[in-house]
Design a protein around this motif. Structure first.
Motif, PDB file in Angstrom:
ATOM      1  N   ASP A  42       6.126   0.693   1.993  1.00 21.92           N
ATOM      2  CA  ASP A  42       5.240   1.375   1.175  1.00 21.92           C
ATOM      3  C   ASP A  42       6.111   2.192   0.269  1.00 21.92           C
ATOM      4  O   ASP A  42       5.141   2.712  -0.822  1.00 21.92           O
ATOM      5  N   LEU A 237      -2.003   0.053  -8.300  1.00 25.25           N
ATOM      6  CA  LEU A 237      -2.462   0.308  -6.965  1.00 25.25           C
ATOM      7  C   LEU A 237      -3.725   1.134  -7.057  1.00 25.25           C
ATOM      8  O   LEU A 237      -4.711   0.945  -6.470  1.00 25.25           O
ATOM      9  N   ALA A 241      -7.082  -0.460  -5.553  1.00 25.42           N
ATOM     10  CA  ALA A 241      -8.052   0.579  -4.616  1.00 25.42           C
ATOM     11  C   ALA A 241      -9.110   0.820  -5.124  1.00 25.42           C
ATOM     12  O   ALA A 241     -10.187   0.625  -4.216  1.00 25.42           O
ATOM     13  N   TYR A 242      -9.660   0.880  -6.393  1.00 25.67           N
ATOM     14  CA  TYR A 242     -10.840   0.746  -6.893  1.00 25.67           C
ATOM     15  C   TYR A 242     -11.730  -0.667  -6.680  1.00 25.67           C
ATOM     16  O   TYR A 242     -12.990  -0.496  -6.187  1.00 25.67           O
ATOM     17  N   ALA A 244     -11.171  -2.864  -4.251  1.00 28.33           N
ATOM     18  CA  ALA A 244     -11.277  -2.945  -2.924  1.00 28.33           C
ATOM     19  C   ALA A 244     -12.614  -1.976  -2.505  1.00 28.33           C
ATOM     20  O   ALA A 244     -13.420  -2.074  -1.620  1.00 28.33           O
ATOM     21  N   ARG A 245     -12.513  -0.841  -2.910  1.00 32.75           N
ATOM     22  CA  ARG A 245     -13.562   0.263  -2.596  1.00 32.75           C
ATOM     23  C   ARG A 245     -15.159  -0.139  -3.112  1.00 32.75           C
ATOM     24  O   ARG A 245     -15.928   0.212  -2.311  1.00 32.75           O
ATOM     25  N   VAL A 370      -6.875   7.696  -2.069  1.00 29.97           N
ATOM     26  CA  VAL A 370      -6.346   7.227  -3.271  1.00 29.97           C
ATOM     27  C   VAL A 370      -6.994   7.886  -4.538  1.00 29.97           C
ATOM     28  O   VAL A 370      -6.306   8.157  -5.610  1.00 29.97           O
ATOM     29  N   TRP A 373      -5.127  11.099  -5.601  1.00 23.70           N
ATOM     30  CA  TRP A 373      -3.570  10.988  -6.094  1.00 23.70           C
ATOM     31  C   TRP A 373      -3.243  11.874  -7.076  1.00 23.70           C
ATOM     32  O   TRP A 373      -2.158  12.471  -7.061  1.00 23.70           O
TER      33      TRP A 373
END
Length: 396
Positions: A42, A237, A241-242, A244-245, A370, A373
């Motif tokens: 990562d 990223l 992430a958004y 997926a959320r 995330v 961040w």
């Protein structure tokens, strides 16, 4: 436009800058495929981006110390660096076939790509400056806008090409960079105002930073650089992430291109606006908005998709849109006897700060959700605004 400057000059330089700087984020755009092909962890995103930045810093210093663009014709330097940078970029396609040392070689190739970008971006600016006695600020907005759009292009290619065709992305970007170098070399010569750069003076650092106006402009630029490349590197990223959320289908590559490429709008529009209100106020305004985006980014993750994407586009426009104005301010406030050296030093410090920011983000990412961040990243814009507020109030 003066009658002695051919109309094709600015469009060709803009196209060549766009093509050449597409090498910058080529490795980032295909990182998911590289991670699988080379078994990377990562931390690879920050390391790969930092390698390009460090290469650019090194190249900038070498080019300045050796007066490369004065010893040879700038267009020859531009073409040579486009060819060599394209070669270093395309070479990553052979890495999966190697038995060992692939990660170290990947970082070396990205470093070399950054090194040769020092002969594309700044040298392209030098060629442009040779055609303008005045009014360069407006051209600068177009040129840096081309740089921003170029850095976004690999994401567009990755989204447009079939899944897994990461080698095609790398090769396509390299071919484009070569084409841009050839186009500029064959159609744009050095202009009538080509000036020989003064000898690089390391002592310019004390002379330049003793000037309060240059110090204010430079520290504003440093705050901008703390945020800029960290957002550009981590945009995919954030988008993934958004998606997926919230369980939404989102073409991360195409939206990454849109968010990063939107910075070109900020550069061009900001360049035109600066003619009426001054570079300092435009830079201050855009840095204020991008810094506010950092602060409110955790809240943005709760927005519905259309509003979140609009938020990201606004962030992309303003995070890069102040770049031409800080460049113009640094040039205007640097001591006349040390302009070239002062700008070189400021650029190198700015890119070094971006490397630190990337490494800080690599440390923060596993430790924070995330959505949070970029809250620590807001420290950069905040300090930059404090530094340059006096110039903005004065309307410099």
């Amino acid at each position: 436009m003066p009658s002695d400057r051919p109309r094709h000059i600015l469009p060709v330089i803009v196209l060549a800058q766009f093509a050449g700087t597409s090498l910058w984020f080529s490795g980032n755009a295909v990182l998911p495929e590289l991670e699988r092909a080379l078994a990377l962890d990562d931390r690879a995103l920050a390391a790969i981006t930092s390698a390009v930045q460090l290469g650019f810093i090194s190249g900038t210093l070498v080019f300045a110390l050796l007066n490369i663009a004065d010893r040879w014709r700038p267009r020859d330097v531009f073409l040579a660096c486009a060819l060599l940078g394209a070669l270093a970029n395309a070479a990553i396609v052979v890495l999966p076939q190697l038995d060992g040392g692939r990660y170290a070689l990947l970082l070396t190739l990205r470093f070399l790509t950054g090194f040769f970008l020092a002969g594309i971006y700044p040298v392209g600016m030098k060629i442009a400056a040779s055609w303008w006695r005045e009014g360069l600020g407006g051209a600068l907005g177009w040129l840096i806008g081309a740089l921003v759009l170029g850095t976004a292009l690999p994401h567009l290619l990755r989204g447009a090409l079939p899944g897994g065709a990461w080698q095609a992305v790398a090769v396509s970007v390299s071919v484009l960079a070569v084409a841009g170098g050839v186009l500029l070399h064959q159609t744009v010569g050095e202009g009538p105002y080509l000036a020989r750069a003064p000898r690089f003076e390391p002592r310019a650092v004390t002379q330049a930073f003793a000037n309060a106006d240059f110090r204010a402009s430079a520290f504003g630029y440093f705050g901008h650089m703390w945020e800029l490349y960290t957002l550009l590197a981590f945009t995919p990223l954030l988008l993934a992430a958004y998606a997926a959320r919230h369980g939404v289908a989102l073409d991360v590559s195409l939206w990454s291109f849109a968010v990063i490429g939107a910075g070109a709008i900020g550069c061009v529009v900001g360049g035109q606006l600066s003619r009426h209100v001054g570079s300092a106020r435009v830079a201050f305004g855009q840095l204020s908005i991008s810094g506010l985006c950092c602060l409110t980014s955790p809240l943005a993750f709760a927005l519905p998709p259309p509003l979140f994407l609009g938020f990201m586009l606004l962030w992309g426009i303003t995070v890069a849109g102040d770049s031409p104005q800080f460049s113009a301010m640094n040039a205007a406030t640097a001591p006349r006897a040390y302009v070239g050296s002062a700008l070189t030093i400021a650029n190198c410090i700015g890119f070094a700060i971006s490397v630190v920011s990337l490494q800080v983000m690599a440390w923060v990412a596993p430790r924070l959700p995330v959505a949070w961040w970029f809250l620590p990243v807001a420290i950069g814009p905040a300090l930059g605004l404090l530094a340059c507020r006096r110039l903005a109030l004065r309307g410099a």
